[in-house]
Design an enzyme around this catalytic site. Sequence first.
Site, short mmCIF file in Angstrom:
data_model
loop_
_atom_site.label_atom_id
_atom_site.label_comp_id
_atom_site.label_asym_id
_atom_site.label_seq_id
_atom_site.Cartn_x
_atom_site.Cartn_y
_atom_site.Cartn_z
N GLN A 105 24.00 -59.07 -25.71
CA GLN A 105 23.38 -59.56 -24.48
C GLN A 105 24.30 -59.27 -23.29
O GLN A 105 23.93 -59.54 -22.15
CB GLN A 105 23.15 -61.07 -24.58
CG GLN A 105 22.19 -61.48 -25.70
CD GLN A 105 22.24 -62.97 -25.97
OE1 GLN A 105 23.13 -63.47 -26.64
NE2 GLN A 105 21.27 -63.70 -25.45
N ASN A 106 25.50 -58.77 -23.56
CA ASN A 106 26.49 -58.55 -22.50
C ASN A 106 26.29 -57.19 -21.83
O ASN A 106 25.77 -56.26 -22.44
CB ASN A 106 27.90 -58.64 -23.06
CG ASN A 106 28.18 -60.00 -23.68
OD1 ASN A 106 27.49 -60.98 -23.37
ND2 ASN A 106 29.15 -60.08 -24.56
N HIS A 123 20.51 -56.02 -22.03
CA HIS A 123 20.42 -56.18 -20.58
C HIS A 123 21.06 -55.01 -19.83
O HIS A 123 21.44 -55.14 -18.68
CB HIS A 123 21.04 -57.52 -20.16
CG HIS A 123 20.38 -58.69 -20.83
ND1 HIS A 123 21.05 -59.78 -21.32
CD2 HIS A 123 19.07 -58.91 -21.12
CE1 HIS A 123 20.18 -60.62 -21.88
NE2 HIS A 123 18.98 -60.11 -21.77
N CYS A 131 22.42 -43.11 -9.71
CA CYS A 131 21.85 -42.82 -8.39
C CYS A 131 20.33 -43.04 -8.46
O CYS A 131 19.67 -42.55 -9.38
CB CYS A 131 22.14 -41.38 -7.98
SG CYS A 131 21.20 -40.85 -6.53
N CYS A 134 18.69 -39.12 -7.59
CA CYS A 134 18.83 -37.97 -8.49
C CYS A 134 19.21 -38.38 -9.91
O CYS A 134 19.33 -37.54 -10.79
CB CYS A 134 19.84 -36.96 -7.93
SG CYS A 134 21.56 -37.48 -8.10
N CYS A 154 24.33 -36.96 -3.21
CA CYS A 154 23.02 -36.57 -2.69
C CYS A 154 22.54 -37.53 -1.60
O CYS A 154 21.51 -37.30 -0.99
CB CYS A 154 21.99 -36.49 -3.82
SG CYS A 154 21.22 -38.07 -4.25
N THR A 192 27.21 -66.55 -29.04
CA THR A 192 25.90 -66.77 -28.41
C THR A 192 25.16 -67.88 -29.13
O THR A 192 25.20 -67.97 -30.35
CB THR A 192 25.04 -65.48 -28.39
OG1 THR A 192 23.75 -65.80 -27.85
CG2 THR A 192 24.87 -64.88 -29.76
N SER A 193 24.50 -68.71 -28.33
CA SER A 193 23.67 -69.75 -28.94
C SER A 193 22.30 -69.18 -29.27
O SER A 193 21.47 -69.84 -29.87
CB SER A 193 23.53 -70.94 -27.99
OG SER A 193 23.09 -70.48 -26.73
N PRO A 218 31.89 -71.65 -30.66
CA PRO A 218 32.75 -72.82 -30.41
C PRO A 218 32.07 -74.14 -30.75
O PRO A 218 32.74 -75.13 -31.00
CB PRO A 218 33.06 -72.74 -28.92
CG PRO A 218 32.04 -71.83 -28.34
CD PRO A 218 31.57 -70.93 -29.42
ZN LIG Z 1 22.10 -38.73 -6.28
#
Ligand SMILES: [Zn+2]
Length: 252
Positions: A105-106, A123, A131, A134, A154, A192-193, A218
Amino acid sequence: MTVTDDLIKRAAKDLAAASHVVALTGAGISVESGIPPFRGKGGLWEKIDPMEYAHIDAFLRDPAKVWGVLIKEMKDVVDQALPNDAHKGLARLEDLGLLKTVITQNVDGLHQAAGNTDVIEFHGSFAWQKCMDCHNRCETRKINLEQIPPRCNCGGIFRPEVIFFGELIPPQHLSRSQLAASQCDIMLVIGTSAVVQPASLMPVISKESGAKVIEINPERTPLTGTVSDYIILGKAGEVTRKIVTEVEQLIS
Ligand SMILES: [Zn+2]
Protein backbone atom coordinates in the site's frame (compact mmCIF):
# COMPACT_ATOMS: atom_id res chain seq x y z
CA MET A 1 11.97 -17.93 25.96
CA THR A 2 9.24 -15.35 25.45
CA VAL A 3 6.04 -15.88 23.48
CA THR A 4 7.45 -13.61 20.77
CA ASP A 5 10.65 -15.65 20.48
CA ASP A 6 8.54 -18.79 20.16
CA LEU A 7 6.46 -17.26 17.40
CA ILE A 8 9.57 -15.99 15.60
CA LYS A 9 10.91 -19.57 15.54
CA ARG A 10 7.54 -20.85 14.36
CA ALA A 11 7.39 -18.28 11.55
CA ALA A 12 10.95 -19.12 10.49
CA LYS A 13 10.08 -22.82 10.36
CA ASP A 14 6.93 -22.12 8.35
CA LEU A 15 8.84 -19.90 5.92
CA ALA A 16 11.74 -22.31 5.50
CA ALA A 17 9.24 -25.03 4.52
CA ALA A 18 7.34 -22.79 2.10
CA SER A 19 7.86 -22.57 -1.63
CA HIS A 20 5.85 -19.49 -2.54
CA VAL A 21 5.66 -16.61 -0.10
CA VAL A 22 3.82 -13.37 -0.79
CA ALA A 23 4.04 -10.31 1.45
CA LEU A 24 1.44 -7.61 1.95
CA THR A 25 2.87 -4.45 3.47
CA GLY A 26 1.54 -1.10 4.64
CA ALA A 27 2.65 2.12 6.28
CA GLY A 28 3.89 0.30 9.41
CA ILE A 29 6.82 -1.24 7.53
CA SER A 30 8.22 2.19 6.60
CA VAL A 31 7.84 3.93 9.95
CA GLU A 32 11.34 2.79 10.97
CA SER A 33 12.64 4.41 7.76
CA GLY A 34 11.31 7.76 8.98
CA ILE A 35 8.22 7.85 6.80
CA PRO A 36 5.16 8.91 8.78
CA PRO A 37 1.87 7.19 7.96
CA PHE A 38 -0.82 9.14 6.13
CA ARG A 39 -3.68 7.97 8.30
CA GLY A 40 -4.09 7.96 12.03
CA LYS A 41 -2.45 9.86 14.82
CA GLY A 42 0.53 11.95 13.76
CA GLY A 43 -0.25 11.11 10.13
CA LEU A 44 0.10 13.50 7.22
CA TRP A 45 -3.69 13.77 6.80
CA GLU A 46 -3.90 15.40 10.22
CA LYS A 47 -1.77 18.28 8.91
CA ILE A 48 -2.89 18.37 5.30
CA ASP A 49 -6.47 17.96 4.09
CA PRO A 50 -6.28 15.17 1.49
CA MET A 51 -9.32 16.47 -0.37
CA GLU A 52 -7.58 19.81 -0.82
CA TYR A 53 -4.15 18.43 -1.69
CA ALA A 54 -4.32 14.76 -2.63
CA HIS A 55 -7.34 14.64 -4.90
CA ILE A 56 -6.70 14.48 -8.63
CA ASP A 57 -9.14 17.37 -9.19
CA ALA A 58 -7.15 19.54 -6.76
CA PHE A 59 -3.93 18.69 -8.59
CA LEU A 60 -5.37 19.41 -12.03
CA ARG A 61 -6.91 22.67 -10.82
CA ASP A 62 -3.74 23.98 -9.21
CA PRO A 63 -0.63 21.79 -9.63
CA ALA A 64 1.63 24.50 -8.17
CA LYS A 65 -0.34 24.49 -4.92
CA VAL A 66 -0.24 20.70 -4.56
CA TRP A 67 3.45 20.60 -5.50
CA GLY A 68 4.26 23.40 -3.08
CA VAL A 69 2.75 21.66 -0.07
CA LEU A 70 2.04 17.94 -0.31
CA ILE A 71 4.48 16.75 -2.96
CA LYS A 72 7.35 18.87 -1.69
CA GLU A 73 6.80 17.58 1.86
CA MET A 74 6.66 13.97 0.66
CA LYS A 75 9.73 14.45 -1.53
CA ASP A 76 11.71 15.79 1.44
CA VAL A 77 10.83 12.66 3.44
CA VAL A 78 11.09 10.04 0.70
CA ASP A 79 14.35 11.41 -0.82
CA GLN A 80 16.12 10.70 2.46
CA ALA A 81 14.48 7.43 3.43
CA LEU A 82 16.44 4.20 3.27
CA PRO A 83 15.15 0.62 3.47
CA ASN A 84 15.08 -0.71 7.03
CA ASP A 85 15.56 -4.26 8.31
CA ALA A 86 12.01 -5.23 7.33
CA HIS A 87 12.48 -4.21 3.68
CA LYS A 88 15.93 -5.83 3.66
CA GLY A 89 14.53 -8.99 5.23
CA LEU A 90 11.95 -9.33 2.48
CA ALA A 91 14.65 -8.80 -0.15
CA ARG A 92 16.69 -11.56 1.53
CA LEU A 93 13.69 -13.91 1.46
CA GLU A 94 13.52 -13.28 -2.29
CA ASP A 95 17.26 -14.04 -2.63
CA LEU A 96 16.64 -17.30 -0.79
CA GLY A 97 14.02 -18.23 -3.38
CA LEU A 98 11.12 -18.10 -0.95
CA LEU A 99 9.43 -14.77 -1.52
CA LYS A 100 7.95 -14.19 -4.96
CA THR A 101 5.87 -11.02 -4.77
CA VAL A 102 5.42 -8.00 -2.52
CA ILE A 103 2.03 -6.29 -2.58
CA THR A 104 2.25 -2.89 -0.93
CA GLN A 105 0.00 0.00 0.00
CA ASN A 106 3.10 2.21 0.24
CA VAL A 107 4.33 4.61 -2.42
CA ASP A 108 7.87 5.12 -1.07
CA GLY A 109 9.70 2.72 -3.39
CA LEU A 110 11.67 1.21 -0.50
CA HIS A 111 10.92 -2.41 -1.44
CA GLN A 112 12.59 -1.91 -4.81
CA ALA A 113 15.43 0.01 -3.16
CA ALA A 114 15.98 -2.99 -0.88
CA GLY A 115 16.14 -5.32 -3.87
CA ASN A 116 12.73 -6.92 -4.31
CA THR A 117 11.99 -7.32 -8.00
CA ASP A 118 8.26 -8.07 -8.15
CA VAL A 119 6.48 -5.30 -6.26
CA ILE A 120 2.83 -4.49 -6.87
CA GLU A 121 2.11 -0.95 -5.69
CA PHE A 122 -1.62 -0.50 -5.18
CA HIS A 123 -1.31 3.23 -4.81
CA GLY A 124 1.40 3.77 -7.40
CA SER A 125 4.90 5.05 -6.72
CA PHE A 126 6.20 8.31 -5.40
CA ALA A 127 9.73 7.35 -6.44
CA TRP A 128 8.94 8.37 -10.02
CA GLN A 129 7.39 11.38 -11.73
CA LYS A 130 5.76 11.41 -15.13
CA CYS A 131 5.35 14.31 -17.54
CA MET A 132 1.64 14.89 -18.09
CA ASP A 133 2.22 15.77 -21.74
CA CYS A 134 4.90 13.47 -23.18
CA HIS A 135 4.89 10.81 -20.39
CA ASN A 136 8.65 11.09 -19.99
CA ARG A 137 9.62 9.68 -16.56
CA CYS A 138 12.06 11.10 -14.03
CA GLU A 139 13.17 9.85 -10.63
CA THR A 140 11.61 12.00 -7.91
CA ARG A 141 14.94 12.52 -6.16
CA LYS A 142 16.35 14.05 -9.38
CA ILE A 143 13.50 16.54 -9.75
CA ASN A 144 14.62 20.14 -9.35
CA LEU A 145 12.31 22.17 -7.15
CA GLU A 146 13.58 25.61 -8.18
CA GLN A 147 10.54 25.83 -10.37
CA ILE A 148 7.14 24.88 -8.91
CA PRO A 149 5.51 22.96 -10.44
CA PRO A 150 8.57 21.27 -11.96
CA ARG A 151 8.41 20.84 -15.69
CA CYS A 152 9.75 18.37 -18.22
CA ASN A 153 12.02 19.52 -21.07
CA CYS A 154 8.91 19.55 -23.28
CA GLY A 155 7.25 22.09 -20.98
CA GLY A 156 4.74 19.63 -19.51
CA ILE A 157 4.15 19.43 -15.76
CA PHE A 158 5.51 16.51 -13.77
CA ARG A 159 3.13 14.52 -11.59
CA PRO A 160 4.01 11.73 -9.20
CA GLU A 161 3.15 8.23 -10.37
CA VAL A 162 0.91 7.82 -7.36
CA ILE A 163 -2.79 7.16 -7.45
CA PHE A 164 -4.42 10.36 -6.25
CA PHE A 165 -7.76 10.29 -4.48
CA GLY A 166 -10.37 10.23 -7.19
CA GLU A 167 -8.22 7.97 -9.41
CA LEU A 168 -8.72 4.25 -9.86
CA ILE A 169 -6.31 1.57 -8.79
CA PRO A 170 -5.13 0.12 -12.12
CA PRO A 171 -7.16 -3.06 -12.74
CA GLN A 172 -4.02 -5.00 -13.66
CA HIS A 173 -2.54 -4.30 -10.20
CA LEU A 174 -5.67 -5.72 -8.67
CA SER A 175 -5.79 -8.81 -10.86
CA ARG A 176 -2.08 -9.54 -10.39
CA SER A 177 -2.42 -9.16 -6.62
CA GLN A 178 -5.39 -11.47 -6.49
CA LEU A 179 -3.48 -14.04 -8.49
CA ALA A 180 -0.41 -13.74 -6.25
CA ALA A 181 -2.56 -13.96 -3.12
CA SER A 182 -4.26 -17.11 -4.41
CA GLN A 183 -0.99 -18.83 -5.41
CA CYS A 184 1.03 -18.44 -2.23
CA ASP A 185 1.48 -20.96 0.54
CA ILE A 186 2.34 -18.23 3.05
CA MET A 187 1.00 -14.69 3.15
CA LEU A 188 3.12 -12.44 5.34
CA VAL A 189 1.20 -9.36 6.45
CA ILE A 190 3.57 -6.66 7.73
CA GLY A 191 2.77 -3.22 9.06
CA THR A 192 -0.83 -3.00 8.01
CA SER A 193 -4.15 -3.51 9.71
CA ALA A 194 -5.45 -4.31 6.23
CA VAL A 195 -8.77 -2.57 6.75
CA VAL A 196 -8.63 -0.57 3.51
CA GLN A 197 -9.87 -2.17 0.32
CA PRO A 198 -8.57 -3.75 -1.82
CA ALA A 199 -5.57 -4.68 0.34
CA SER A 200 -7.89 -6.11 2.96
CA LEU A 201 -9.07 -8.77 0.51
CA MET A 202 -5.62 -10.25 -0.13
CA PRO A 203 -5.10 -12.12 3.15
CA VAL A 204 -8.65 -13.47 2.87
CA ILE A 205 -7.98 -14.75 -0.65
CA SER A 206 -4.76 -16.42 0.57
CA LYS A 207 -6.52 -17.99 3.52
CA GLU A 208 -9.33 -19.32 1.34
CA SER A 209 -6.75 -20.73 -1.06
CA GLY A 210 -5.20 -22.75 1.76
CA ALA A 211 -2.24 -20.54 2.66
CA LYS A 212 -1.01 -19.74 6.15
CA VAL A 213 -1.39 -16.07 7.04
CA ILE A 214 1.26 -14.67 9.39
CA GLU A 215 0.97 -11.14 10.76
CA ILE A 216 3.77 -8.89 12.01
CA ASN A 217 2.15 -5.85 13.56
CA PRO A 218 2.59 -3.70 16.69
CA GLU A 219 -0.94 -4.48 17.81
CA ARG A 220 -3.84 -6.77 17.03
CA THR A 221 -5.83 -6.02 13.88
CA PRO A 222 -9.18 -7.15 12.46
CA LEU A 223 -7.26 -10.01 10.80
CA THR A 224 -5.98 -11.30 14.11
CA GLY A 225 -7.77 -14.40 15.27
CA THR A 226 -10.00 -14.43 12.23
CA VAL A 227 -7.89 -14.55 9.08
CA SER A 228 -4.33 -14.75 10.35
CA ASP A 229 -3.01 -18.01 11.81
CA TYR A 230 -0.93 -16.05 14.29
CA ILE A 231 0.41 -12.57 14.95
CA ILE A 232 3.91 -11.61 16.05
CA LEU A 233 3.57 -8.41 18.01
CA GLY A 234 6.45 -5.99 17.53
CA LYS A 235 8.29 -3.60 15.28
CA ALA A 236 8.47 -4.66 11.65
CA GLY A 237 12.23 -4.26 11.29
CA GLU A 238 13.25 -6.02 14.46
CA VAL A 239 10.86 -8.96 14.09
CA THR A 240 11.58 -9.49 10.39
CA ARG A 241 15.34 -9.39 10.97
CA LYS A 242 15.12 -12.07 13.65
CA ILE A 243 12.87 -14.28 11.54
CA VAL A 244 15.14 -14.05 8.50
CA THR A 245 18.22 -14.88 10.59
CA GLU A 246 16.44 -18.03 11.78
CA VAL A 247 15.34 -18.93 8.26
CA GLU A 248 18.94 -18.64 7.03
CA GLN A 249 20.08 -21.09 9.71
CA LEU A 250 17.27 -23.53 8.92
CA ILE A 251 17.88 -23.75 5.19
CA SER A 252 21.68 -23.50 5.11
ZN1 LIG B 1 7.32 16.08 -21.32
